[in-house]
Design an enzyme around this catalytic site. Sequence first.
Site, PDB file in Angstrom:
ATOM      1  N   LYS A 118      18.869 -12.014  72.558  1.00 46.95           N
ATOM      2  CA  LYS A 118      20.237 -11.591  72.860  1.00 46.95           C
ATOM      3  C   LYS A 118      21.268 -12.607  72.387  1.00 46.95           C
ATOM      4  O   LYS A 118      22.386 -12.231  72.029  1.00 46.95           O
ATOM      5  CB  LYS A 118      20.402 -11.344  74.361  1.00 46.95           C
ATOM      6  CG  LYS A 118      19.763 -10.050  74.839  1.00 46.95           C
ATOM      7  CD  LYS A 118      20.296  -9.646  76.204  1.00 46.95           C
ATOM      8  CE  LYS A 118      19.630  -8.379  76.713  1.00 46.95           C
ATOM      9  NZ  LYS A 118      20.019  -8.060  78.099  1.00 46.95           N
ATOM     10  N   LYS A 201      12.601   2.869  68.495  1.00 45.37           N
ATOM     11  CA  LYS A 201      12.620   3.385  69.862  1.00 45.37           C
ATOM     12  C   LYS A 201      13.842   4.264  70.111  1.00 45.37           C
ATOM     13  O   LYS A 201      14.921   3.972  69.601  1.00 45.37           O
ATOM     14  CB  LYS A 201      12.678   2.202  70.843  1.00 45.37           C
ATOM     15  CG  LYS A 201      11.431   2.048  71.705  1.00 45.37           C
ATOM     16  CD  LYS A 201      11.512   0.777  72.518  1.00 45.37           C
ATOM     17  CE  LYS A 201      11.595   1.057  74.004  1.00 45.37           C
ATOM     18  NZ  LYS A 201      11.416  -0.157  74.811  1.00 45.37           N
ATOM     19  N   LYS A 204      19.842   4.121  73.774  1.00 46.42           N
ATOM     20  CA  LYS A 204      21.210   4.552  74.082  1.00 46.42           C
ATOM     21  C   LYS A 204      22.207   3.905  73.134  1.00 46.42           C
ATOM     22  O   LYS A 204      23.356   4.308  73.079  1.00 46.42           O
ATOM     23  CB  LYS A 204      21.570   4.272  75.540  1.00 46.42           C
ATOM     24  CG  LYS A 204      21.261   2.900  76.054  1.00 46.42           C
ATOM     25  CD  LYS A 204      21.313   2.901  77.593  1.00 46.42           C
ATOM     26  CE  LYS A 204      20.312   1.939  78.191  1.00 46.42           C
ATOM     27  NZ  LYS A 204      19.875   2.286  79.525  1.00 46.42           N
TER      28      LYS A 204
END
Length: 338
Positions: A118, A201, A204
């Site tokens: 991240k 994958k 969202k």
Amino acid sequence: MTHMRIVSGIQPTGNLHLGNYLGAIRNWVKMQDENAAAGGDTLFFLADMHAITVYNDPASLTANTREMAAALIAAGVDPAKAVLFNQARVPAHAELCWLLNGTARIGWLNRMTQFKEKSGKNREGASVGLFAYPVLQAADVLLYQATHVPVGDDQKQHLELARDIAAKFNTDYAREVFTLPDPIIPPTAARIMSLRDGSAKMSKSDSSDMARINLSDDADMVAQKIRKAKTDADPLPEDPALLADRPEARNLVGIHAALGDETAADVLARHAGQGFGAFKPALTERLVETLGPIRTRFEALRAEPAEIDRILTTGAARASALAKSTLEATYAALGLCR
Ligand code: TRP
């Protein structure tokens, strides 16, 4: 047998989609039902305090938290069987996180792969909260003496850290304040891939909405997305092994199988020889059958934010009561006067 105490959280990052549902949420519902029948406690929460470790638009965070709560309830999380709340309504999470910051080691956090991913190349620019994220996650579960924590494979390392923190605290302060929780990584969790790219994958954050099926999609939208889903020109084989090099075909068969709690071989036994012109409508029918009732409940609840807040507030009060003794024991172990 001692009762299980199951605790898990999910970030309120927007709409739930089919991947979340078949991968995690459906499993939560199953565990909640089994654990309620066995007399254990189950706590599920929206990790809104984790969400602020990166910049989140405040109005969106509020909306996403309510929306995610509505989606969970629509999908079967039952506030009568599981304690459902958001972290921000239970300040004990933040309190325990601070108390555990004295035990967690910088070296341990430096090894967290999620932080490395991240923060990327901009480690110096990442927030302190993003670095300490796993300590809050440890607090989330240790606060309730969790015995079992259902998580995806990517959260295993954070759970191990929670165990390390618990063990070190218990040793350093010479008392068994915390239970060491075990991860439950569902072996059957379906890995649902993008409808546009069978190697990515379902997510969202995919820029194309056509890549995923949202729990809020109506029957027409589901039909359209499946009709346009990427496939190949070959008919379906009988042997699932023959789908190995056909990621898109494998994904659609996998979705069909997951929806009916079947194996790919079961689905292929019925559909072998068919092309996607025949298979896609069958898949759409299954999807609409499963998602239709969820969507109906979701839309109804979404229109009642006050009702959602009432449920979360009730859940938070129950969670706070369950947290109290461990939080107090932690303050006391540290010698903090209250
Ligand atoms: N970090 C988890 C995720 O991204 C969410 C989470 C926060 C969580 N606190 C937790 C999961 C405690 C399990 C237990 O998926």
